[in-house]
Design a protein around this motif. Structure first.
Motif, PDB file in Angstrom:
ATOM      1  N   GLN A   1      -9.222   5.487 -14.557  1.00 46.00           N
ATOM      2  CA  GLN A   1      -9.389   6.508 -15.595  1.00 46.00           C
ATOM      3  C   GLN A   1     -10.190   7.691 -15.074  1.00 46.00           C
ATOM      4  O   GLN A   1      -9.868   8.845 -15.310  1.00 46.00           O
ATOM      5  N   LYS A   2     -11.247   7.328 -14.369  1.00 48.31           N
ATOM      6  CA  LYS A   2     -12.153   8.357 -13.869  1.00 48.31           C
ATOM      7  C   LYS A   2     -11.450   9.284 -12.869  1.00 48.31           C
ATOM      8  O   LYS A   2     -11.631  10.497 -12.906  1.00 48.31           O
ATOM      9  N   VAL A   3     -10.641   8.688 -12.007  1.00 49.59           N
ATOM     10  CA  VAL A   3      -9.920   9.526 -11.038  1.00 49.59           C
ATOM     11  C   VAL A   3      -8.960  10.452 -11.757  1.00 49.59           C
ATOM     12  O   VAL A   3      -8.817  11.623 -11.403  1.00 49.59           O
ATOM     13  N   ARG A   4      -8.292   9.915 -12.780  1.00 48.74           N
ATOM     14  CA  ARG A   4      -7.325  10.760 -13.496  1.00 48.74           C
ATOM     15  C   ARG A   4      -8.027  11.903 -14.196  1.00 48.74           C
ATOM     16  O   ARG A   4      -7.544  13.028 -14.215  1.00 48.74           O
ATOM     17  N   ARG A   5      -9.193  11.583 -14.766  1.00 50.84           N
ATOM     18  CA  ARG A   5      -9.974  12.668 -15.381  1.00 50.84           C
ATOM     19  C   ARG A   5     -10.366  13.680 -14.316  1.00 50.84           C
ATOM     20  O   ARG A   5     -10.328  14.883 -14.543  1.00 50.84           O
ATOM     21  N   GLY A   6     -10.739  13.144 -13.156  1.00 45.59           N
ATOM     22  CA  GLY A   6     -11.127  14.022 -12.046  1.00 45.59           C
ATOM     23  C   GLY A   6      -9.998  14.979 -11.680  1.00 45.59           C
ATOM     24  O   GLY A   6     -10.213  16.171 -11.509  1.00 45.59           O
TER      25      GLY A   6
ATOM     26  N   ALA B   1      -7.854  20.437 -11.891  1.00 44.85           N
ATOM     27  CA  ALA B   1      -6.734  21.305 -12.270  1.00 44.85           C
ATOM     28  C   ALA B   1      -7.211  22.408 -13.218  1.00 44.85           C
ATOM     29  O   ALA B   1      -6.791  23.561 -13.096  1.00 44.85           O
ATOM     30  N   THR B   2      -8.096  22.040 -14.143  1.00 44.28           N
ATOM     31  CA  THR B   2      -8.630  23.037 -15.073  1.00 44.28           C
ATOM     32  C   THR B   2      -9.375  24.134 -14.310  1.00 44.28           C
ATOM     33  O   THR B   2      -9.173  25.324 -14.559  1.00 44.28           O
ATOM     34  N   SER B   3     -10.212  23.721 -13.386  1.00 45.49           N
ATOM     35  CA  SER B   3     -10.946  24.705 -12.584  1.00 45.49           C
ATOM     36  C   SER B   3      -9.994  25.587 -11.795  1.00 45.49           C
ATOM     37  O   SER B   3     -10.188  26.787 -11.675  1.00 45.49           O
ATOM     38  N   ARG B   4      -8.966  24.950 -11.258  1.00 46.93           N
ATOM     39  CA  ARG B   4      -8.002  25.714 -10.455  1.00 46.93           C
ATOM     40  C   ARG B   4      -7.338  26.785 -11.314  1.00 46.93           C
ATOM     41  O   ARG B   4      -7.200  27.939 -10.908  1.00 46.93           O
TER      42      ARG B   4
ATOM     43  N   THR C   1     -16.199  21.109  -7.589  1.00 46.40           N
ATOM     44  CA  THR C   1     -15.759  21.793  -8.800  1.00 46.40           C
ATOM     45  C   THR C   1     -16.944  22.410  -9.514  1.00 46.40           C
ATOM     46  O   THR C   1     -16.876  23.535 -10.003  1.00 46.40           O
ATOM     47  N   GLN C   2     -18.042  21.665  -9.545  1.00 43.32           N
ATOM     48  CA  GLN C   2     -19.223  22.180 -10.244  1.00 43.32           C
ATOM     49  C   GLN C   2     -19.758  23.452  -9.594  1.00 43.32           C
ATOM     50  O   GLN C   2     -20.066  24.422 -10.270  1.00 43.32           O
ATOM     51  N   GLN C   3     -19.826  23.425  -8.264  1.00 41.23           N
ATOM     52  CA  GLN C   3     -20.282  24.630  -7.554  1.00 41.23           C
ATOM     53  C   GLN C   3     -19.399  25.814  -7.902  1.00 41.23           C
ATOM     54  O   GLN C   3     -19.872  26.907  -8.164  1.00 41.23           O
ATOM     55  N   MET C   4     -18.095  25.556  -7.917  1.00 38.56           N
ATOM     56  CA  MET C   4     -17.174  26.664  -8.171  1.00 38.56           C
ATOM     57  C   MET C   4     -17.247  27.114  -9.616  1.00 38.56           C
ATOM     58  O   MET C   4     -17.075  28.287  -9.923  1.00 38.56           O
ATOM     59  N   GLN C   5     -17.513  26.166 -10.509  1.00 33.05           N
ATOM     60  CA  GLN C   5     -17.600  26.555 -11.905  1.00 33.05           C
ATOM     61  C   GLN C   5     -18.773  27.482 -12.147  1.00 33.05           C
ATOM     62  O   GLN C   5     -18.693  28.398 -12.959  1.00 33.05           O
ATOM     63  N   ALA C   6     -19.850  27.235 -11.428  1.00 37.37           N
ATOM     64  CA  ALA C   6     -21.009  28.113 -11.563  1.00 37.37           C
ATOM     65  C   ALA C   6     -20.629  29.533 -11.150  1.00 37.37           C
ATOM     66  O   ALA C   6     -20.943  30.504 -11.834  1.00 37.37           O
TER      67      ALA C   6
ATOM     68  N   ALA D   1      -7.611  27.757  -2.883  1.00 37.18           N
ATOM     69  CA  ALA D   1      -7.022  26.878  -1.873  1.00 37.18           C
ATOM     70  C   ALA D   1      -7.790  25.569  -1.783  1.00 37.18           C
ATOM     71  O   ALA D   1      -7.213  24.482  -1.679  1.00 37.18           O
ATOM     72  N   GLN D   2      -9.108  25.679  -1.863  1.00 41.53           N
ATOM     73  CA  GLN D   2      -9.946  24.491  -1.767  1.00 41.53           C
ATOM     74  C   GLN D   2      -9.704  23.548  -2.950  1.00 41.53           C
ATOM     75  O   GLN D   2      -9.560  22.342  -2.782  1.00 41.53           O
ATOM     76  N   LEU D   3      -9.642  24.136  -4.145  1.00 43.65           N
ATOM     77  CA  LEU D   3      -9.407  23.325  -5.337  1.00 43.65           C
ATOM     78  C   LEU D   3      -8.031  22.670  -5.292  1.00 43.65           C
ATOM     79  O   LEU D   3      -7.870  21.514  -5.683  1.00 43.65           O
ATOM     80  N   GLN D   4      -7.064  23.419  -4.789  1.00 42.44           N
ATOM     81  CA  GLN D   4      -5.726  22.860  -4.690  1.00 42.44           C
ATOM     82  C   GLN D   4      -5.722  21.661  -3.750  1.00 42.44           C
ATOM     83  O   GLN D   4      -5.106  20.637  -4.033  1.00 42.44           O
ATOM     84  N   GLY D   5      -6.469  21.791  -2.643  1.00 46.25           N
ATOM     85  CA  GLY D   5      -6.593  20.685  -1.703  1.00 46.25           C
ATOM     86  C   GLY D   5      -7.224  19.462  -2.353  1.00 46.25           C
ATOM     87  O   GLY D   5      -6.736  18.340  -2.200  1.00 46.25           O
TER      88      GLY D   5
END
Lengths: 92, 268
Positions: free
Chosen positions: B41-46, B51-54, B177-182, B109-113
């Motif tokens: 579940q956790k991985v799927r949420r991840g 994807a949301t961040s991307r 993701t957190q770093q990028m969200q900031a 690109a990083q998020l896509q990876g």
């Protein structure tokens, strides 16, 4: 032997690659212990190439523990140090 | 000790600690299976989070891109009006934006990876969890204390390693993701504040103001011209203001008030 690259999965490597593997592993170990950033990048990349290039992927539905485990391919030297220190980065 | 061995020693130690806790090994199997499902579940949420961040980064990039296009257009317009200073100003701002666009492209690109890696990890884990479940049921059905421990250990260490691996992958993805969200938050604020529209910080983009003023002047002129020629159809009066240059076809032109009369009549 079975080798895991974290974040990528497992490979089955022929035993005759073991010497080669140990050689690169030793170089990596030296680089990590002397904090040699360049040496780390070169030897880690060589190690990953060896596993990916000469190993055969273990199918997803097979359950085996690995004989050897490598940190994620994009690890930095600092992350590698943290990983092998065993302090909580790897969840139980 | 070699990197290889150190890592797998750590993994095995973790697996053993978990195993040692259970009194009946069969309980361990069920407990572990629960954990596996939770992790899945956790991985799927991840994957969904990444994807949301991307998508957010994509949106921001396209906003900045259109901002940059707007500045480019402004520069073109300014130059066509002979205002090189304004064009220069617009292009300067545009080049400032480019840095942020490049940054976003790299983040994307990083998020896509990360997203691809996590998706694969989730597929692998799912296949392994399924194998584990089958094995678990077999072990429980044919349970004899003598052999059970070994088989449980085998099944357990295989999946436990996978779980540690996937657990770390999720954690790394979350960190990134957190770093990028900031940073994405900071860009959102910039976009919302209008600071990107106007690098000088005044309430309205001064390039736009200047161009608007200039183009509204010329708009007024050309509209006036259009009105004049409309009114002028049939009779000659609209040429009045600019007639000196423009009336070869009308040989006899009264320069003064006379033509205005019929014009007034038309408008009525």
């Amino acid at each position: 032997m079975i080798v895991r690259i974290m974040g990528e999965g497992q490979w089955r490597l022929p035993d005759d690659k073991l010497d080669q593997l140990n050689e690169v592993d030793a170089a990596l170990e030296r680089a990590v212990s002397t904090n040699d950033e360049d040496g780390f990048r070169t030897s880690f990349a060589a190690l990953l190439d060896l596993v990916r290039g000469h190993g055969q992927r273990v199918p997803d539905n097979e359950l085996h523990d690995s004989d050897a485990i490598l940190p994620p391919g994009d690890s930095t030297l600092a992350e590698m140090r943290e990983l092998i220190s065993g302090d909580g980065l790897i969840a139980g | 000790m070699s990197i290889f061995k150190r890592m797998s020693t750590i993994f095995k130690a973790k697996a053993n600690t978990a195993l040692d806790k259970a009194e009946d090994p069969r309980e361990t199997l069920d407990y572990s299976y629960q954990k596996q499902l939770e992790l899945l579940q956790k991985v799927r949420r991840g994957v969904a989070d990444v994807a949301t961040s991307r998508k957010r980064v994509e949106l921001q990039a396209s906003q900045l891109q259109s901002q940059s296009q707007k500045l480019h257009d402004q520069a073109q317009k300014a130059l066509s009006m002979g205002r090189e200073d304004l064009a220069r100003e617009a292009l300067t701002r545009k080049s400032g934006l480019q840095g942020q666009i490049d940054d976003l492209t790299a983040q994307h690109a990083q998020l896509q990876g990360e997203e691809e890696k996590l998706t694969l990890a989730s597929q692998r884990l799912q296949a392994k969890v399924e194998s584990f479940r089958t094995r678990k049921e077999t072990i429980k059905a044919t349970y004899t204390a003598a052999e059970a421990q070994t088989r449980i250990n085998e099944a357990f260490s295989g999946i436990s390693e996978e779980m540690s691996d996937v657990g770390l992958a999720v954690q790394r993805a979350e960190d990134k993701t957190q770093q990028m969200q900031a940073r994405a938050g900071a860009i959102d604020e910039l976009l919302a504040s209008g600071a990107l529209d106007d690098a000088t910080g005044t309430s309205k983009d001064n390039i736009t103001l200047e161009l608007e003023r200039m183009s509204s002047n010329s708009d007024v002129e050309s509209e006036l011209e259009a009105l004049r020629s409309q009114l002028g159809t049939g009779s000659e009066p609209p040429k009045q203001l600019s007639q000196d240059a423009a009336t070869p076809a009308q040989p006899i032109q009264q320069p003064v008030a006379e033509p205005v009369r019929p014009q007034d009549g038309d408008v009525r």
